[in-house]
Design a protein around this motif. Structure first.
Motif, PDB file in Angstrom:
ATOM      1  N   THR A  14      36.127  41.020  45.206  1.00 34.00           N
ATOM      2  CA  THR A  14      36.510  39.845  45.929  1.00 34.00           C
ATOM      3  C   THR A  14      37.609  39.959  46.960  1.00 34.00           C
ATOM      4  OG1 THR A  14      36.075  38.428  44.183  1.00 34.00           O
ATOM      5  CG2 THR A  14      37.381  37.648  45.779  1.00 34.00           C
ATOM      6  N   LEU A  18      37.179  39.721  51.147  1.00 36.29           N
ATOM      7  CA  LEU A  18      38.161  38.462  51.474  1.00 36.29           C
ATOM      8  C   LEU A  18      39.329  39.054  52.461  1.00 36.29           C
ATOM      9  CD1 LEU A  18      37.988  35.745  48.742  1.00 36.29           C
ATOM     10  CD2 LEU A  18      36.584  36.182  50.504  1.00 36.29           C
ATOM     11  N   LEU A 155      42.395  29.649  48.024  1.00 35.99           N
ATOM     12  CA  LEU A 155      41.359  30.557  48.056  1.00 35.99           C
ATOM     13  C   LEU A 155      40.878  30.517  46.678  1.00 35.99           C
ATOM     14  CD1 LEU A 155      41.939  34.009  49.949  1.00 35.99           C
ATOM     15  CD2 LEU A 155      40.325  32.113  50.318  1.00 35.99           C
ATOM     16  N   SER A 157      37.183  30.880  43.906  1.00 38.04           N
ATOM     17  CA  SER A 157      35.842  31.606  43.611  1.00 38.04           C
ATOM     18  C   SER A 157      34.797  30.602  42.873  1.00 38.04           C
ATOM     19  CB  SER A 157      36.402  32.743  42.555  1.00 38.04           C
ATOM     20  OG  SER A 157      36.578  32.424  41.365  1.00 38.04           O
ATOM     21  N   ASP A 186      35.003  30.829  48.064  1.00 33.42           N
ATOM     22  CA  ASP A 186      34.244  32.370  48.410  1.00 33.42           C
ATOM     23  C   ASP A 186      32.925  31.844  47.696  1.00 33.42           C
ATOM     24  OD1 ASP A 186      33.606  34.792  48.853  1.00 33.42           O
ATOM     25  OD2 ASP A 186      34.568  35.602  47.096  1.00 33.42           O
ATOM     26  N   ASN A 188      29.952  33.572  47.235  1.00 31.12           N
ATOM     27  CA  ASN A 188      29.132  34.891  47.149  1.00 31.12           C
ATOM     28  C   ASN A 188      28.188  34.860  46.381  1.00 31.12           C
ATOM     29  OD1 ASN A 188      30.373  35.770  44.590  1.00 31.12           O
ATOM     30  ND2 ASN A 188      32.165  36.635  45.618  1.00 31.12           N
ATOM     31  N   SER A 252      29.916  34.687  51.702  1.00 29.19           N
ATOM     32  CA  SER A 252      30.333  35.995  51.872  1.00 29.19           C
ATOM     33  C   SER A 252      29.520  37.171  50.944  1.00 29.19           C
ATOM     34  CB  SER A 252      31.787  36.186  51.460  1.00 29.19           C
ATOM     35  OG  SER A 252      31.978  36.170  49.781  1.00 29.19           O
TER      36      SER A 252
END
Length: 687
Positions: A14, A18, A155, A157, A186, A188, A252
């Motif tokens: 991560t 990032l 930020l 996850s 994020d 992902n 991402s």
């Protein structure tokens, strides 16, 4: 990559992916001054995915917060400034301790609420200039009408948004229209066990939109990296958006651009390996030697120091001009946000209600009266309940409701009553965020049994030593016919086991008032940390102990309420409603010619802080016959009652019955106290 390899552990995937995001935030969007991490006018940054801590540490190094390359080399090592997860108070520039997923998002909601409340103070009418991150007048520094509003950037996850606390927190942020909150998710699609498709097919963006958030999506760039130009625009749009918190769904690829680790679950929590690091550095065109930072790169990133100094000057100038234009409001704000000092606490003590000896008053009712008295003297006091304001007695009369700008008829952002809804977990986390901002002394209420829902946030409050107050009413089987689902048994023991959390269970109205005073006074005495006030629902007699002795005794955690100066054969230790029961047991023992000392133990932790002389004066070591009386689990009392001690406690779940019937059925009687005392005396050979 170098730091994780050096440590031999960490979460590189991560952080690597990032890195462009963090650079963009710290260089272009977050208002901060690396030379003064505590600057009042700064934005707040929360790394909710705290496992990616090296991402934050590298930005603190690059922008000039005081970390150096040696600190990065010592990542995750004993005594370093760069521990495995960010820790408040340990590393300059870290705004909160993160790691347990979801906590950062929910705590950030509390930070945003606290900043909204402060900006309401600037206007004097609960709204207007400076009250939104995108409000035009709020960004007009220097015009005398307001100050630049502050934004909370997060930020997070996939795991953060899978945790249930994110649902609670998202709903709160949407209801309060926290347009000073920007969350970058994020997205992902990878977690430890594989694809997120294994666990969810929820439309997360639609969920947040339904909760009242402004949602944007930023896709991958043509090369597979994050589209930083699109993200830059999305961040600017989010910052300018009024009336809604913002979520940016950021696509991402975990571990990009590592050629073999990209999009693999293994990249989440293990070093990439020397070969993969070398291959990635070759792709990026950077030096192979570990921890190599070209001088021109550092010069470029350290320009944040100059920008921060200018932002600092501009914000301070705007504050000074606003204060000059509105001296009465400025003085009121200054009084409201300054830390409590001994004089203020003493003044509040003089305003507390007096309770008549012998009167039957429920501690929860006494707490409600104390809150009213304190709120009238202390503008910092701010709080609410998880939809239990009437039951917890936590509502501040005439305080108005904390609500968005435009709802001033109910209080607006300056309102003093927070309506959390049935969201205990997010409530506790947001309470932490309010305390981190530091302007207010926050409190929150629910039933003791529901503290289970708050536990992860309580633990972080203890770790961060935050001065928050939790009001937990309905403290035992004596709450009555609601039955075992609502009757706490193991909660006192489990909460007392948490380091740094002070659990205070007052015996009567006078001890309740003293407990509130101690909770407020401890931070100013250099002993901050969360305090839980455990309050009985039923009426309890006000004991005849002088008020000064009660306040000193509660502050010390335990004190003698009956039998001081007399020869004691046995010591009866109790807390809360069972102090009265211990006193009844003492009277019955006296009829048998047995002298009993009764010790109220409202807070075991505070008693443990006292010197040995005081502890021995309260509990003379020579008196080994002891009985603990508490309508809860005995676990955790053996250190005070010793090997010969006996317990009148409840170690099984409760039952549905009236309060008196429930207590009797569970063995909480004066006869049981007498029997336990006789057993203990027999164990030491005294009788």
């Amino acid at each position: 990559m170098d730091a994780v390899e050096s440590a031999g552990s960490g979460h590189p995937g991560t952080a690597l992916a990032l890195a462009p995001v963090a650079h963009l935030l710290f260089q272009r969007h977050i208002r901060h001054d690396p030379a003064d991490a505590a600057w009042e006018g700064r934005d707040r940054f929360v790394l909710s995915c705290g496992h990616a801590s090296i991402l934050q540490y590298t930005q603190l190094y690059f922008t000039g917060y005081g970390l150096d390359l040696d600190d990065l080399r010592s990542f995750r090592q004993l005594g370093s400034l760069t521990p495995g997860h960010p820790e408040l108070g340990h590393t300059t520039g870290v705004e909160m301790t993160t790691g347990p997923l979801g906590q950062g998002v929910a705590t950030a909601v509390g930070m945003a609420m606290a900043l909204k409340r402060d900006e309401g103070r600037f206007t004097g009418d609960s709204g207007g200039s400076g009250s939104g991150s995108g409000s035009g007048s709020g960004d007009n520094a220097g015009d005398g009408t307001g100050i630049p509003a502050r934004t909370v950037w997060v930020l997070c996850s996939d795991g953060d948004l899978q945790e249930g606390i994110s649902y609670e927190a998202g709903a709160l942020a949407g209801r309060h229209r926290l347009d000073n909150l920007v969350v970058v998710w994020d997205d992902n699609s990878i977690q430890i066990e594989g694809s997120t498709d294994l666990t969810t097919r929820e439309d997360t963006a639609a969920r947040f939109a339904a909760q009242g958030w402004y949602v944007q999506t930023v896709g991958l760039g043509a090369d597979g990296d994050i589209d930083t130009d699109a993200l830059d625009g999305a961040l600017s749009t989010a910052h300018a958006t009024e009336g809604r918190p913002s979520l940016i769904v950021l696509k991402s690829q975990i571990a990009w651009p590592a050629p073999h680790a990209v999009n693999t679950p293994a990249a989440h929590g293990a070093p990439l390996g020397a070969a993969e690091v070398a291959a990635t550095k070759a792709l990026l065109g950077v030096a192979a030697e570990p921890f190599t930072v070209p001088a021109d790169v550092l010069e470029h990133t350290r320009a944040a120091l100059g920008r921060g100094a200018e932002l600092h000057r501009a914000w301070d100038k705007a504050l000074a001009e606003w204060s000059a234009a509105h001296p009465e409001r400025a003085a009121a704000r200054e009084r409201a946000i300054r830390p409590l000092d001994a004089a203020e606490v003493a003044g509040a003590e003089a305003a507390l209600p007096a309770f008549e000896t012998g009167a039957s008053i429920a501690p929860r009712d006494a707490s409600g009266q104390v809150i009213q008295a304190l709120a009238a003297r202390l503008p910092r006091l701010w709080g609410g309940s998880a939809d239990l304001g009437d039951s917890n007695r936590t509502t501040i009369a005439d305080g108005g409701s904390f609500l968005p700008v435009g709802e001033e008829q109910n209080g607006g952002p300056a309102g003093r009553n927070i309506h959390w809804g049935v969201r205990e977990h997010a409530m506790a986390a947001a309470l932490n965020g309010i305390a981190i901002v530091g302007y207010d002394t926050p409190f929150a209420g629910t039933f003791l049994v529901f503290s289970d829902y708050e536990r992860p946030s309580l633990r972080l409050a203890a770790l961060m030593r935050l001065p928050v107050v939790h009001v937990w009413s309905h403290d035992s089987v004596a709450l009555g016919a609601d039955g075992p689902t609502h009757q706490p048994i193991e909660h006192l023991a489990s909460l007392r086991a948490m380091p740094g959390l002070s659990v205070v269970r007052p015996a009567d109205a006078a001890e309740t008032a003293a407990a509130w005073l101690s909770a407020l006074a401890r931070p100013g005495a250099g002993r901050p940390g969360p305090v839980g006030l455990v309050l009985a629902r039923q009426g309890l007699p006000v004991l005849p102990t002088p008020a000064e002795a009660v306040r000193e005794g509660v502050a010390r955690g335990a004190y003698v309420v009956a039998g001081a100066g007399e020869t004691a054969d046995v010591i009866l230790l109790a807390s809360g409603s069972e102090v009265a029961l211990a006193l009844a047991g003492r009277a019955a023992l006296a009829e048998r010619g047995i002298g009993a000392r009764v010790v109220s133990v409202p807070c075991k932790d505070w008693f443990a802080e006292q010197d040995a002389a005081y502890r021995d004066a309260v509990l003379p070591p020579s008196v080994r016959a002891r009985v603990v009386v508490e309508a809860a689990s005995v676990f955790g009392w053996h250190d005070l009652i010793g090997d010969a001690g006996r317990a009148v406690t409840i170690d099984g779940f409760g039952l549905s019955a009236s309060a008196s019937d429930a207590m009797t059925a569970k063995g909480m009687t004066a006869d049981a106290v007498v029997a336990a005392a006789l057993e203990s005396l027999g164990a030491v050979g005294s009788h």
